[in-house]
Enzyme design. Structure first.
Site, PDB file in Angstrom:
ATOM      1  N   ASP A   3       0.836  -1.767  -0.094  1.00  0.00           N
ATOM      2  CA  ASP A   3       0.129   0.131   0.042  1.00  0.00           C
ATOM      3  C   ASP A   3       1.220   0.986   0.143  1.00  0.00           C
ATOM      4  O   ASP A   3       2.099   1.423   0.455  1.00  0.00           O
ATOM      5  CB  ASP A   3      -0.821  -0.099   0.794  1.00  0.00           C
ATOM      6  CG  ASP A   3      -0.306  -0.334   2.654  1.00  0.00           C
ATOM      7  OD1 ASP A   3       0.521  -0.742   2.144  1.00  0.00           O
ATOM      8  OD2 ASP A   3      -0.307   0.181   3.297  1.00  0.00           O
TER       9      ASP A   3
ATOM     10  N   GLU B 211      -0.570  -1.820   5.224  1.00  0.00           N
ATOM     11  CA  GLU B 211       0.469  -1.530   6.307  1.00  0.00           C
ATOM     12  C   GLU B 211       0.719  -0.479   6.964  1.00  0.00           C
ATOM     13  O   GLU B 211       0.923  -0.230   8.209  1.00  0.00           O
ATOM     14  CB  GLU B 211       1.920  -2.250   5.897  1.00  0.00           C
ATOM     15  CG  GLU B 211       3.438  -2.190   6.321  1.00  0.00           C
ATOM     16  CD  GLU B 211       3.223  -1.125   7.218  1.00  0.00           C
ATOM     17  OE1 GLU B 211       3.360  -1.067   9.031  1.00  0.00           O
ATOM     18  OE2 GLU B 211       3.179   0.169   7.227  1.00  0.00           O
ATOM     19  N   GLU B 212      -0.061   0.616   6.240  1.00  0.00           N
ATOM     20  CA  GLU B 212      -0.085   2.306   6.778  1.00  0.00           C
ATOM     21  C   GLU B 212      -1.335   1.895   7.974  1.00  0.00           C
ATOM     22  O   GLU B 212      -1.937   2.834   7.201  1.00  0.00           O
ATOM     23  CB  GLU B 212       0.314   2.768   5.706  1.00  0.00           C
ATOM     24  CG  GLU B 212       1.134   2.926   4.287  1.00  0.00           C
ATOM     25  CD  GLU B 212       2.742   3.578   5.912  1.00  0.00           C
ATOM     26  OE1 GLU B 212       2.478   3.615   7.241  1.00  0.00           O
ATOM     27  OE2 GLU B 212       3.806   3.034   4.770  1.00  0.00           O
TER      28      GLU B 212
ATOM     29  N   ARG C 243      18.698  -6.079  14.119  1.00  0.00           N
ATOM     30  CA  ARG C 243      19.332  -6.034  15.207  1.00  0.00           C
ATOM     31  C   ARG C 243      18.454  -7.520  16.064  1.00  0.00           C
ATOM     32  O   ARG C 243      17.500  -7.355  15.650  1.00  0.00           O
ATOM     33  CB  ARG C 243      19.152  -4.763  16.117  1.00  0.00           C
ATOM     34  CG  ARG C 243      17.778  -4.740  16.854  1.00  0.00           C
ATOM     35  CD  ARG C 243      17.783  -3.315  17.971  1.00  0.00           C
ATOM     36  NE  ARG C 243      18.784  -2.816  18.718  1.00  0.00           N
ATOM     37  CZ  ARG C 243      18.850  -4.036  19.704  1.00  0.00           C
ATOM     38  NH1 ARG C 243      17.543  -4.193  19.833  1.00  0.00           N
ATOM     39  NH2 ARG C 243      19.616  -2.765  20.255  1.00  0.00           N
TER      40      ARG C 243
ATOM     41  N   HIS D  17       7.975   8.668   3.843  1.00  0.00           N
ATOM     42  CA  HIS D  17       6.780   9.962   4.225  1.00  0.00           C
ATOM     43  C   HIS D  17       6.475  11.484   4.252  1.00  0.00           C
ATOM     44  O   HIS D  17       5.578  12.076   4.565  1.00  0.00           O
ATOM     45  CB  HIS D  17       5.879   9.379   5.684  1.00  0.00           C
ATOM     46  CG  HIS D  17       5.670   8.408   6.397  1.00  0.00           C
ATOM     47  ND1 HIS D  17       4.522   7.812   7.279  1.00  0.00           N
ATOM     48  CD2 HIS D  17       5.656   6.974   5.448  1.00  0.00           C
ATOM     49  CE1 HIS D  17       4.543   6.233   7.118  1.00  0.00           C
ATOM     50  NE2 HIS D  17       5.519   6.070   6.365  1.00  0.00           N
TER      51      HIS D  17
HETATM   52 NI    NI Z   1       6.502   1.488   4.890  1.00  0.00          NI
END
Ligand code: NI
Length: 387
Positions: A80, A137-138, A177, A359
């Site tokens: 997305d 996802e957003e 990590r 973004h």
């Molecule tokens: Ni992203």
């Protein structure tokens, strides 16, 4: 060993896919054209099974190794875009006003498509590779929706891996990590109901502003006195609404804020303490506090063993100097976290070079990073499913 020769050859093609996707951004679950494009490419590559509509608009492709049956590992990309008007001025800029791929999910898709093409042609592994393309996802929790739709069990996924580009990290570099790598971002709201009255007669009222002020102060003790000092936690009150006149004590006050945590323990701690402090302090003064705590994405927590496998694959591609295995946790959130709650796996960061931030209307995925991401996926899959 550097980038795969084939991945380097694939760069132009992957860049074309990436730019096509970039021109046609779609939001959240409404990614049907994107999903159709992905499914079409996977079929064209000879991927054995292409399953659409998982978690509404998610796509899964299964590639069988030629060394026989074995485990299945999942490689995940997100599909997305964001509700941002693009300002890059690039020839492949978004054709849809108010929408753009400002988080590089176009690049994530192109890299996983490149890996799928390579793996479907070579098949040098035992078992199966599941390439997972998720919607929303957003902020929409598409990863969770795919899991709830049976993603892990239906395809017997044993391990799952994710990747995100990162502006400011050089192209060709990776970072990872073990343990928490991205935050949980929760929000809370506290409505304090006292008793309104004349400001000249405070003894006849129950002042929600005074109580709210004490709650704001006491909430600071969660980080300073309740949480383990070596673990990161943020509790911020960012809103305080109350009152309408200089001579009236209002009956209600409302607080709002955010919690950022990196472990399930700190997350539970913050929620529990916010409730106890707000309700307890209000009760002491004869008022009531109604607390709403909303859990957004959980922390993204890398599993130890799989983090090593991911780092090894990245080192094979980029060299030991270019792989940071002690990356400082990133305070944004990611819904790959749900997949890491469901299966062992790891989330890795890929350098996007000196680009605008994620973004941001000037952001663009760096096509030079494509061969690194493609090679990483391929090396990881082949190593985890060694024939
Ligand atoms: Ni992203």
């Amino acid at each position: 060993m550097p980038v795969l020769n084939y991945a380097a050859e694939l760069q132009n093609q992957a860049a074309e896919w990436r730019r096509h996707l970039h021109r046609h951004p779609e939001l959240l679950y409404d990614v049907q054209a994107t999903a159709d494009f992905i499914a079409g490419k996977l079929r064209q590559f000879g991927v054995d099974e292409v399953i659409e509509g998982i978690g509404r608009t998610g796509v899964v492709g299964l590639i069988h190794g030629r060394a026989g049956e074995g485990r299945t590992i999942g490689l995940r990309a997100d599909m997305d875009a964001l509700p941002i008007g693009e300002e890059t001025g690039r020839p492949w800029a978004s054709t849809i006003p108010g929408k753009m791929h400002a988080c590089g999910h176009d690049g994530h898709m192109a890299m996983l498509l490149g890996a799928a093409k390579y793996l479907a042609e070579t098949r040098n592994f035992r078992g199966r590779v599941a390439v997972i393309f998720q919607p929303a996802e957003e902020g929409g929790g598409g990863g969770k929706a795919m899991i709830e739709d049976g993603l892990m069990d239906r395809f017997s996924i044993a391990e799952v891996y994710g990747m995100h580009n990162f502006p400011g990290l050089p192209v060709g570099a990776f970072a990872i990590r073990p343990g928490p790598i991205m935050a949980a971002t929760d929000e809370f709201r506290i409505v304090i109901t006292g008793r309104g009255g004349h400001a000249a007669q405070p003894h006849k009222a129950i002042d929600p502003i005074m109580i709210g002020s004490q709650i704001v102060g006491a909430l600071q003790m969660i980080v300073s006195r309740s949480a383990d000092p070596v673990s990161a936690l943020v509790v911020s009150v960012t809103e305080f609404h109350a009152g309408f006149a200089h001579n009236v004590i209002p009956s209600q006050a409302e607080l709002g804020g955010t919690v950022r945590s990196f472990t399930p323990e700190n997350r539970d701690l913050a929620e529990g303490r916010i409730r106890a402090i707000a309700e307890g302090l209000a009760a002491v003064h004869g008022a009531k506090a109604a607390v709403t705590y909303t859990r957004n994405y959980p922390p993204t927590v890398n599993h130890e063993g799989e983090t090593r496998h991911a780092a090894d694959a990245a080192i094979t591609v980029a060299g030991v100097e270019a792989v940071d295995t002690d990356f400082a946790p990133w305070t944004a959130a990611e819904d790959f976290s749900y997949m890491l709650e469901a299966r062992p796996g790891a989330f890795i960061i890929l350098g996007n070079g000196d680009s605008a931030g994620l973004h941001n209307p000037d952001y663009d995925f760096n096509d030079e990073a494509l061969p690194y991401g493609i090679s990483y996926w391929v090396r990881l899959a082949e190593a985890r499913l060694a024939a």
